[in-house]
Design an enzyme around this catalytic site. Sequence first.
Site, PDB file in Angstrom:
ATOM      1  N   GLU A   1      37.480  38.685  32.469  1.00  0.00           N
ATOM      2  CA  GLU A   1      35.931  38.364  33.082  1.00  0.00           C
ATOM      3  C   GLU A   1      35.231  36.938  32.726  1.00  0.00           C
ATOM      4  O   GLU A   1      35.160  36.943  31.420  1.00  0.00           O
ATOM      5  CB  GLU A   1      34.470  39.435  32.690  1.00  0.00           C
ATOM      6  CG  GLU A   1      34.231  40.449  33.657  1.00  0.00           C
ATOM      7  CD  GLU A   1      34.488  40.123  35.365  1.00  0.00           C
ATOM      8  OE1 GLU A   1      35.090  41.008  35.979  1.00  0.00           O
ATOM      9  OE2 GLU A   1      33.864  39.060  35.295  1.00  0.00           O
TER      10      GLU A   1
ATOM     11  N   CYS B   1      43.447  33.412  36.871  1.00  0.00           N
ATOM     12  CA  CYS B   1      42.435  34.655  37.698  1.00  0.00           C
ATOM     13  C   CYS B   1      41.151  34.021  37.111  1.00  0.00           C
ATOM     14  O   CYS B   1      40.793  33.923  37.178  1.00  0.00           O
ATOM     15  CB  CYS B   1      42.945  36.285  37.069  1.00  0.00           C
ATOM     16  SG  CYS B   1      42.025  37.296  38.823  1.00  0.00           S
TER      17      CYS B   1
ATOM     18  N   HIS C   1      47.709  37.919  38.506  1.00  0.00           N
ATOM     19  CA  HIS C   1      48.412  38.286  37.326  1.00  0.00           C
ATOM     20  C   HIS C   1      49.391  37.987  37.080  1.00  0.00           C
ATOM     21  O   HIS C   1      50.242  38.859  37.434  1.00  0.00           O
ATOM     22  CB  HIS C   1      47.325  39.632  37.368  1.00  0.00           C
ATOM     23  CG  HIS C   1      46.025  39.601  36.724  1.00  0.00           C
ATOM     24  ND1 HIS C   1      45.783  39.301  35.832  1.00  0.00           N
ATOM     25  CD2 HIS C   1      45.109  40.027  37.654  1.00  0.00           C
ATOM     26  CE1 HIS C   1      44.365  39.554  35.754  1.00  0.00           C
ATOM     27  NE2 HIS C   1      43.718  39.693  36.628  1.00  0.00           N
TER      28      HIS C   1
ATOM     29  N   GLU D   1      51.183  37.855  34.525  1.00  0.00           N
ATOM     30  CA  GLU D   1      51.396  38.678  33.377  1.00  0.00           C
ATOM     31  C   GLU D   1      51.725  39.859  33.685  1.00  0.00           C
ATOM     32  O   GLU D   1      52.086  40.954  33.182  1.00  0.00           O
ATOM     33  CB  GLU D   1      50.693  38.686  32.169  1.00  0.00           C
ATOM     34  CG  GLU D   1      49.243  39.291  32.323  1.00  0.00           C
ATOM     35  CD  GLU D   1      48.522  38.644  33.010  1.00  0.00           C
ATOM     36  OE1 GLU D   1      48.718  37.843  34.117  1.00  0.00           O
ATOM     37  OE2 GLU D   1      47.313  39.527  33.404  1.00  0.00           O
TER      38      GLU D   1
HETATM   39  N1  GLN Z   1      36.154  38.618  39.005  1.00  0.00           N
HETATM   40  C1  GLN Z   1      36.388  37.963  37.853  1.00  0.00           C
HETATM   41  C2  GLN Z   1      35.392  36.897  37.580  1.00  0.00           C
HETATM   42  O1  GLN Z   1      35.221  36.142  38.492  1.00  0.00           O
HETATM   43  C3  GLN Z   1      38.315  38.089  37.809  1.00  0.00           C
HETATM   44  C4  GLN Z   1      38.917  39.075  38.055  1.00  0.00           C
HETATM   45  C5  GLN Z   1      40.141  38.837  37.056  1.00  0.00           C
HETATM   46  O2  GLN Z   1      40.248  38.040  35.887  1.00  0.00           O
HETATM   47  N2  GLN Z   1      41.081  39.889  37.287  1.00  0.00           N
HETATM   48  O3  GLN Z   1      35.336  36.483  36.738  1.00  0.00           O
END
Ligand code: GLN
Length: 199
Positions: free
Chosen positions: A53, A84, A180, A182
């Site tokens: 997050e 991400c 992702h 990884e």
């Molecule tokens: N939705 C997340 C965000 O906005 C990111 C999702 C993720 O890292 N898999 O921070």
Amino acid sequence: MKIGVIGLQGAISEHILAVERAMEALGVEGEAFWIRKGEDINDLDGLIIPGGESTTIGKLMVESGLFQKVQDRADSGMPVLGTCAGLILLAKEGDEQVRRTGQPLLGLMDMQVIRNAFGRQRESFEVDLKIPVFGENAFRAVFIRAPAVKRVWGDVEILAEYQDGIVATRQENLVAMAFHPELTPDTRAHEYFLKMCRE
Ligand code: GLN
């Protein structure tokens, strides 16, 4: 070679393992470290900001002193890979959601990001993505509530696109991926990053 993974929240151990597999594939001697505080990054050759997050990771980076430290080291040339949530943190500009939450962005790459760009119905999915810098074969990309890059400027290079969004970018020592890498056995994304760290 010493590679750190910001270890405050998110997909950390998977990145550590992926770095180790990529080192082996390249025949590079080195180690991957779990990073929790500012001084941990002093002698790294490269740093990964994982998925998770972005609001939480950003807040914990400020509290741990990592936020400023990462900005300083990235400015002086340390390679950084953001995946991400990590891609969101690298960006200079966010979207409405970023403005509303007031979440901190490192602001290192000339790009604007949209959080959760692929909609609630498609929270996670996998696609075979063409990423020319990884070679001919498609890369199996796992997207989980993924962001996308809406706009780039300056000398940001677009490495991959999917639908209407840009999903991988590079600007000098910084590289960002909306998926992702990884989570798949393919080590080419981490190998690409390790080669940047070796240069
Ligand atoms: N939705 C997340 C965000 O906005 C990111 C999702 C993720 O890292 N898999 O921070």
